[in-house]
Design an enzyme around this catalytic site. Structure first.
Site, short mmCIF file in Angstrom:
data_model
loop_
_atom_site.label_atom_id
_atom_site.label_comp_id
_atom_site.label_asym_id
_atom_site.label_seq_id
_atom_site.Cartn_x
_atom_site.Cartn_y
_atom_site.Cartn_z
N ASP A 1 0.83 -1.21 0.00
CA ASP A 1 0.00 0.00 0.00
C ASP A 1 0.85 1.25 0.00
OD1 ASP A 1 0.83 -0.67 2.57
OD2 ASP A 1 -0.97 0.11 3.55
N ASP B 1 -7.90 -0.66 5.61
CA ASP B 1 -8.86 -1.19 6.57
C ASP B 1 -10.18 -0.43 6.51
OD1 ASP B 1 -6.67 -2.67 7.27
OD2 ASP B 1 -6.30 -1.62 9.16
#
Length: 413
Positions: free
Chosen positions: A55, A195
């Site tokens: 990421d 998330d």
């Protein structure tokens, strides 16, 4: 476990029935504040199916929401106060909304306060100086410390409640961004946004392809139940040791690799196949930095292929290839990125030996959980084999969950 042993039926820890969870949080709200809540909202935890430690290099990830959720019962008030209680803690905590301050944040309430703080400008636009307040009761079922995003599920459930009760009219992406801000700028925890994106944006029966370069997303059909499959989550209960320093070191290594290759991020290091990848990596003299780059580059390609395989014909027809990609991801995280610990490796190796199609660690590593793609009717046997391997290695007993791709955050009917 012997060949003839029968696994314990209670080995798999199930999420509570939705109706039971709703009744519990409503009852606790009434006991705490003396009236019924205006609404109940919830958000799920997540597992990342594939796409780990990419990421921060603008990579691709493929998370999915799980059935374990955080529930928030809430009511609007005219007190100007944010009053909070958790089913997992004692007492009611309160703070004037106008006085929310990251410098005084601490504990679980920081994640609640942070969402309200991140939405303060929107609240001011909508409410002005009317002194609107909120009473909230939180009841979380996402296991703590398992790498399944319990904090994001709390943030996202609160964001749904605040938006609905104060009529903020935020979009899903705005709520994602507010929750990221709450975690990074208010609670002071590190998050890349995966998330929160998964917790808000996931759909039942789908994974979520997340492009970390521009935060664009696309639902990806992932019908496990319809194909007789499931993801077995193993919470290894391994303590996260030195995780912050190691995480920073891996991120620094990947940034060094990008600089040596002359690209802004490793996502920009184009290569057309294994030979071109080898030539590219040969430009990095340091063996450790070279391994870190190889993981990021190959992991991004594994996510792309996982997405292509699902698009080409579903899960069942391609289950062997999907398993190979999961296995390759873990092996890369173990050997090139060096973020596994013995508990993660034992769980993965035991799952593979017990017949899982593929298995890998999930999350940042140095503890946390693994996932295994299994036949639904074999999940208990695979869990029992992992438990036996932990006993043989003298490790603390793990905890097991079954995961099917679930819906994202929203109000409860």
């Amino acid at each position: 476990m012997s060949a003839h042993a029968t696994p314990r039926p209670d080995l798999l820890s199930a999420a509570p029935e939705r109706a039971d969870a709703l009744a519990r949080v409503r009852t606790l709200f009434e006991e705490t504040f003396g009236s019924a809540p205006d609404g109940v909202f919830s958000a799920p935890g997540r597992v990342n199916i594939i796409g780990e430690h990419v990421d921060y290099q603008d990579g691709l990830c493929l998370p999915m929401a799980i059935s374990h959720r955080c529930f928030v019962a809430a009511a609007r008030t005219s007190t100007g106060l944010l009053r909070m209680r958790s089913a997992q803690a004692e007492g009611v905590l309160e703070v004037p909304i106008a006085e929310l301050d990251p410098a005084r944040a601490g504990g679980w309430t920081a994640y609640v306060e942070g969402v309200v703080w991140a939405l303060a400008a929107r609240i001011a636009e909508t409410e002005g100086t009317s002194g609107a307040g909120l009473d909230l009761v939180v009841d979380g079922y996402v296991p703590l410390g398992a790498g399944l995003s319990s904090s994001a599920s709390l943030e996202c459930a609160v964001a749904e409640a605040v938006t609905a009760l104060l009529d903020l009219g935020t979009t899903p992406l705005e709520r994602v961004r507010a929750c990221i801000t709450a975690e990074t700028d208010y609670a002071g925890a590190s998050t890349g946004g995966l998330d929160q994106s998964a917790s808000v944006l996931c759909q039942a029966g789908h994974a979520l392809l997340l492009d970390c370069r521009d935060f664009s997303t696309r639902p990806v059909p992932w019908d496990l139940a319809g194909q007789g499959l499931a993801l077995l989550i193993t919470d290894t209960r391994a303590e996260h040791s030195h995780v912050d320093g190691e995480y920073v070191a891996r991120r620094r290594d990947s940034e060094t690799a990008a600089r040596l290759l002359g690209v802004p991020t490793l996502r920009d290091a184009e290569h057309a196949g294994p030979e071109q990848l080898a030539d590219l990596l040969a430009r990095i003299d340091d063996a450790t930095i070279r391994r870190r780059a190889r993981h990021v580059l190959t992991e991004i390609e594994r996510v792309r292929e996982f997405d292509r395989v699902l698009a080409s014909g579903g899960v069942r027809e391609n289950v062997a290839r999907l398993g190979e990609l999961l296995n390759a991801s873990h092996d890369s995280l173990r050997e090139d990125y060096e973020v596994t610990v013995p508990q993660l490796d034992v769980a993965v190796d035991a799952a593979r030996a017990a017949g899982a199609h593929g298995a890998r660690m999930t999350g940042g590593g140095f503890g946390g959980s693994t996932i295994a793609l299994v036949e639904a009717d074999a999940a208990l046997d695979v869990a029992a084999a992992i438990e036996a391997a932990f006993v043989e290695q003298g490790l603390a007993a793990p905890v097991f969950f079954l995961a099917l791709p679930s819906a994202g955050a929203g109000p409860e009917v």
